[in-house]
Structures are given as C-alpha cells and as structure tokens.
Design a protein around this motif. Structure first.
Motif, short mmCIF file in Angstrom:
data_model
loop_
_atom_site.label_atom_id
_atom_site.label_comp_id
_atom_site.label_asym_id
_atom_site.label_seq_id
_atom_site.Cartn_x
_atom_site.Cartn_y
_atom_site.Cartn_z
N ASN A 152 0.80 -1.24 0.00
CA ASN A 152 0.00 0.00 0.00
C ASN A 152 0.83 1.29 0.00
O ASN A 152 0.55 2.21 -0.77
N THR A 153 1.87 1.36 0.84
CA THR A 153 2.63 2.63 0.86
C THR A 153 3.40 2.89 -0.44
O THR A 153 3.35 3.99 -0.94
N PRO A 154 4.10 1.89 -1.01
CA PRO A 154 4.75 2.19 -2.28
C PRO A 154 3.76 2.66 -3.35
O PRO A 154 4.07 3.58 -4.13
N MET A 155 2.57 2.07 -3.35
CA MET A 155 1.60 2.46 -4.38
C MET A 155 1.16 3.92 -4.25
O MET A 155 0.73 4.53 -5.22
N LEU A 156 1.29 4.47 -3.03
CA LEU A 156 1.00 5.90 -2.85
C LEU A 156 1.97 6.73 -3.70
O LEU A 156 1.59 7.70 -4.34
N GLY A 157 3.24 6.32 -3.66
CA GLY A 157 4.26 7.02 -4.45
C GLY A 157 3.98 6.93 -5.94
O GLY A 157 4.05 7.92 -6.67
N ALA A 158 3.62 5.71 -6.38
CA ALA A 158 3.30 5.51 -7.79
C ALA A 158 2.09 6.36 -8.19
O ALA A 158 2.05 6.96 -9.27
N LEU A 159 1.11 6.40 -7.29
CA LEU A 159 -0.13 7.14 -7.57
C LEU A 159 0.12 8.63 -7.77
O LEU A 159 -0.41 9.24 -8.72
N ILE A 160 0.93 9.22 -6.92
CA ILE A 160 1.13 10.66 -7.08
C ILE A 160 2.00 10.97 -8.31
O ILE A 160 1.84 12.00 -8.94
N LYS A 161 2.88 10.04 -8.67
CA LYS A 161 3.65 10.24 -9.90
C LYS A 161 2.74 10.21 -11.12
O LYS A 161 2.78 11.08 -11.99
N ALA A 168 9.00 3.90 -5.39
CA ALA A 168 7.88 3.64 -6.31
C ALA A 168 7.64 4.85 -7.20
O ALA A 168 7.33 4.71 -8.38
N TYR A 169 7.81 6.04 -6.65
CA TYR A 169 7.64 7.28 -7.42
C TYR A 169 8.60 7.28 -8.60
O TYR A 169 8.27 7.68 -9.70
N GLU A 170 9.81 6.76 -8.35
CA GLU A 170 10.82 6.77 -9.40
C GLU A 170 10.66 5.60 -10.37
O GLU A 170 10.95 5.71 -11.55
N GLU A 171 10.20 4.47 -9.86
CA GLU A 171 10.21 3.25 -10.69
C GLU A 171 8.93 2.96 -11.46
O GLU A 171 8.92 2.09 -12.32
N VAL A 172 7.84 3.65 -11.13
CA VAL A 172 6.57 3.34 -11.80
C VAL A 172 6.71 3.48 -13.32
O VAL A 172 7.34 4.40 -13.83
#
Lengths: 192, 392
Positions: A137-146, A185-189
């Motif tokens: 769940n927390t990594p997906m937050l990073g992906a979501l905002i990216k 996650a923000y960087e890797e999505v």
C-alpha cells in the motif's frame, strides 16, 4: 484537475487498501484540498477482495454516494485482475495503476484492455527491499502521485512521516522503510 | 480563533466533541457502527485527557440506566449507540425524558433487524421519535461534531435529553475534512452545567422517579410536552450563538436554493448533501429546484416549516425508513400534516429509499425532481407513496 477527482483502490483484506485510501486522503487534506476517504464495508476477512475510495476537490464535497466511475483505479494485488473486472466503470481516459512486475504493455495484452492509461509498479519488490515485508500500500501511494500529479511528493512524504511516527512510536526503521518505499515507487513506476 | 483542520470520520468527530465536552460520566455498550465512538473515547479516558467516569455496562439498557442515574445526580452525561442498541434503550429513553435529564446520545443511524443488516437507514431513531428526546440529524462529519457540542448545551438548558445522529458508514466511517475548535472555546461555549436541584441537599429533599398515578401523571407529562416546545427557542439561540462565535449558524433546517424554487426535495442526513449536487446541476439547466434539509426533527418545528414550504409547488419527501402500512413514512406524515394548514397546499409525495444502506445516486434524485415537474405539468400525482432504488 476535475472538479472532484475520484480514486478506487482494489486489494485483499489485510493488504492495507483502507489505510492507503486514508493516508492519501489525509495527505491531500494537508495540501489544502477537501477530501473523502472511505472503505467499502462488507464481510471483512483476510484475503477477500476489498475496495476503498478517495474523493479530492478544491471545493467542499457534499456528495455522499458511492464511487462508480473513478478517474483512477489502483490494484494492490495483481491476482485480483483474474477474478474481478477492475476496469468496471473506469472511463476510457481513466488510469489503471497495478502492482505487478510486468510492464503496462504486457498487462494490456494479457487482459486485452482497450483504452485507459495503464501504469505498473512492482510494489511487492519495493516493499520487500525497503520495509522487509510484502506490503504494497505505501509504495503504491508514491506511484499514484507520480501518475496523477495530483499531490506533491515531498508533501506526501512529510505527511506520511508525521502519521507513521505516531503509529509506530519507538520503531523508526518502519517509518524510514515506508518513506523509502514511496520514493522508490515514485521513481520506478512504468507508464505507457 | 484558530481552528485545527483534521481528517476525521463521523465517529472520530463525535468522539473528539465528547473529549472537548469532558462529561462527568459516559456509560456505554458497544454496537456496530457506533462502537468506535466510545472505543476512541475510552482511550482519552486511559490517557487522562478527560475526567470522565467511564462505565462499561453489560447492555445498552444498563448503559442508559447508568446514564439516568448519573444525570439525576447532576452529572454531565453522554453515551453512544446505534440500531439494536437504541432499540434496547427504548424503555429507558422515556424515563430519561420524563425525568427531564439532559443526557446526550451520539447515535449512528443503522437499520433495525431483521434480517440482520449493519448499514444505514433511519428506522432506529424514527422508532424513538416520540420518546421525548430532542433529535438532531447531521449531514456530514463537521455537522456531527458541531451538533454534538450544541446538543450538550441545548439539553442542559432545556432539561431534556438529546440524540445527535449520523448515517451509518456513509458518515460514521467516512473520513472527511473537519474543523476542530480549541478545547477551551468548547468549554466556554457549553458553560457550566447548572443543576436545578441537589440530590444531597437534605434541607430541600426531592423525589425522582416516584410512582405517579391518575392524580398527577398527566400534569407531569403536560409539563414535559411544554418543555419540548420551550426547547425550540433554545435550539435557535444556541445555533445562533455557535454561528456568532465559530462561523456556522445552525437552525431547525437548512434551505438550499429554496427561495424561488418550484420543486423541492426534503431529506435528512447525508442524502441532503448528495441532493445539493443534483440541485446545482439542474439549476444550471434552468430548473427551479431546491433542497430542504431537516436538522431538528424533534421538537418538530411545524410553524417554521409550514412558512418555509408554502410557496413550493410540488414537494418530495425522502424518507430513509418505512412506516409499515402507515400512510407514508414519518417525515412525510409530519410535513403533509403541517402543510394541511396552509392556504396554498403544495402537492407532497413520499419516496422511501436507502433501507439497509442501499446507496442513492444523483441520477435517482434527478429522477425524483423530473417526476415533480411532471406532476406540476399534468396536475396529477401518479403515486403518493413511492419506493426508490428497490427491485420490485
């Protein structure tokens, strides 16, 4: 941003779909937005498919119906793709963000998805590396905002840190790992 | 004054208001979806943030009975419940009101069994509507918070108990933006609880809950009925003071685009918020529609409602409860009854919706407004009592 931006989270009981929706809503609130965050309540048990939701707006939100046509769908568990139609109600220009090691192109082909914008992020790998457990769940937050550009990364990090410090008093490694996972996650999505 | 912006669910908002009120006694028994209210409050007790004596009772009947005892002894008393819990309190509700005890219940509107269902409708509080308790319905978390604080003051001024309710899950478990007042401002606003008597004053002994037969029971009830009427100006006064001090004024009801409206929907709770969205979109298309949200259902402000609705052509009352073969549902009854006295006599229809948490969508509400327009065009009502969103 649309007048009201709506998110639907798909997960399995225990994966933190509810927590993700609440964390995201809370972070959006701290940037001055009006928010709603709510889970779908039914028979709750570990492993069963669950949903949760967010609404974000610059103006007060008065609607209190369920969300049927979200702007973005976030899938925390890739095996859900085989059992439920996660694209249900998602408009053609909507986003589909999936926790998987596969690329958006592979997902599109595998599930024969027409339209939509697909993004993928290997949140299991990221959470194992940063938190030491499979907590998507927390990594997906990073992906979501990216993917959406709806919130500022630093704001999200600051807010999550504040909240987690309270919840995990005396366990700074958990807080650090979670923050790291959001950044990674923000960087890797991967987006199409 | 600096308000603190927080993200809180309806339950968390009510618990927060309870913390700031800092009651002398809270006696409670858990029930979904209201359990969290006292669960959160109990952590305030454990952390020493309140001075409350927390009584964990063995049932809701006992919980409210403990509240009655504590309030009779002059305490500031609160509890929280929902659905079956309120039903189990039913007998004690009348005792609390009859003894004129200013207890506040933070209630979560959940359907009554059976079949078993944990989701929202108004059958629980509507079944208690004639018990002598003030009833205040909340549209969202903010109102749940604001109403809880006001209810404490209203109850203690009127010497009547009060129920503040929110819709199960839709509000109780939905996180929203909440503006929280500073603790000391809440304390200043509610003020000191002035007891009308002291149970331990041996020079001026009083009797509470004594046997009261044919010779005086009726007079005492008559007094209670008067007290309900006298609560009306108190509610307005407290709502006005809240507005002057904190920015949002509260009344018996909220009128949304009602001034020049031809067609109006009447709703309570969270559905009022959803209806506002529909009003906005239909207004853009030129339809003269409005929403009339009832906040205070008891005491029922019939004169004010009559005055506010007389100019409307066609009205739909949305009831989240069924009257089980009575002619329409509770809110419909009362609205229709008070408009019988008006010269213009608007046409009034009833839509029963959302039982057991069945969701209601803007599209359905839009359909209701379209039907009201049709009634005005044809001058004829097809069905006075309608069911919205059910498979037949």
């Amino acid at each position: 941003m649309k007048e009201i931006f709506e998110i639907r989270w798909h997960g399995r009981g225990g994966q933190g779909a509810k927590t993700a929706a609440l964390l995201f809503g809370d972070a959006a609130l701290s940037t001055g937005k009006y928010i709603q965050a709510f889970p779908e309540y039914g028979p709750e048990r570990m492993g069963a498919p669950v949903q949760s939701f967010d609404r974000l707006s610059d103006k007060p939100i008065t609607i209190h119906s369920g969300i049927t046509n979200p702007d973005i769908v976030v899938v925390l568990d890739p095996t859900l793709m085989k059992t439920i139609d996660v694209t249900d109600g998602l408009p053609d220009d909507g986003y589909l963000l999936i926790n998987t090691h596969k690329s958006p192109e592979e997902i599109r082909k595998e599930f024969n998805i027409k339209g939509k914008k697909i993004a993928t992020c290997d949140a299991y790998k990221i959470s194992e590396e940063t938190i030491g457990k499979k907590i998507p769940n927390t990594p997906m937050l990073g992906a979501l905002i990216k993917v959406t550009g709806i919130l500022d990364l630093n704001q999200m990090l600051k807010d999550t840190e504040k909240k987690m410090k309270k919840k995990f008093t005396g366990r700074p490694e958990i807080v650090k790992g979670n923050l790291e996972s959001i950044k990674m996650a923000y960087e890797e999505v991967k987006q199409e | 004054m600096e308000k603190i912006i927080m993200a809180k669910t309806g339950n968390e908002s009510m618990a927060e208001a309870m913390r700031q009120i800092n009651p002398d006694v809270v006696a409670a028994y858990p029930i979904t979806p209201a359990t969290e209210v006292v669960q959160i409050f109990s952590s305030f007790v454990a952390d020493g943030l309140v001075d409350t004596e927390l009584v964990l009772a063995e049932s809701e009947h006992s919980a409210l009975s403990a509240c009655v005892g504590a309030a009779a002894a002059g305490g500031r008393v609160m509890t929280s419940t929902a659905s079956q819990g309120l039903a189990l309190m039913h007998e004690v509700l009348f005792i609390a009101a009859g003894l004129r005890l200013p207890i506040v219940i933070c209630e979560v509107n959940r359907s009554l069994s059976g079949p078993i269902n944990i989701h929202c409708d108004h059958s629980d509080t509507m079944a208690s509507r004639d018990s002598g308790w003030i009833q205040i319905y909340s549209e969202n978390s903010q109102e749940a918070y604001d109403n809880t604080i006001q209810a404490m003051k209203i109850a203690e001024k009127a010497f009547l108990p009060a129920i503040v309710s929110v819709d199960a899950f839709i509000i109780s478990h939905s996180m929203e933006r909440l503006e929280v007042l500073p603790d000391n401002e809440v304390q200043k606003f509610i003020g000191e609880h002035k007891k009308p008597y002291d149970l331990l004053d041996v020079d001026n002994p009083i009797t509470l809950g004594g046997l009261d037969l044919q010779d005086f029971f009726f007079e005492h009830k008559r007094g209670e009925i008067e007290a309900m009427k006298e609560a009306k100006p108190i509610i307005i006064e407290v709502g006005k003071e809240y507005g002057e001090k904190f920015g949002t004024t509260y009344g018996f009801f909220e009128e949304y685009m009602m001034e020049d409206a031809d067609f109006a929907i009447i709703a309570l709770g969270s559905t009022a918020g959803t209806t506002k969205v529909v009003v906005d979109s239909l207004r853009k298309k030129g339809m003269k529609v409005g929403l009339f949200k009832i906040r205070v259902f008891r005491p029922f402000p019939f004169e004010e409602i009559k005055k506010a609705l007389e100019h409307i052509k066609v009205i739909a009352v949305l009831d989240r409860v069924d009257g089980m073969s009575s002619f329409g549902s509770p809110v419909f009854h009362e609205i229709r009854s008070c408009l019988y006295e008006s010269e213009t006599k608007p046409v009034i229809t009833n839509y029963i919706y959302g039982l057991g948490g069945r969701d209601i969508f803007p599209k359905e509400i839009e359909g209701v407004y379209k039907e009201l327009e049709e009634i005005a065009e044809k001058g004829k009502v097809k069905n006075l009592i309608n069911y919205l969103g059910v498979r037949e």
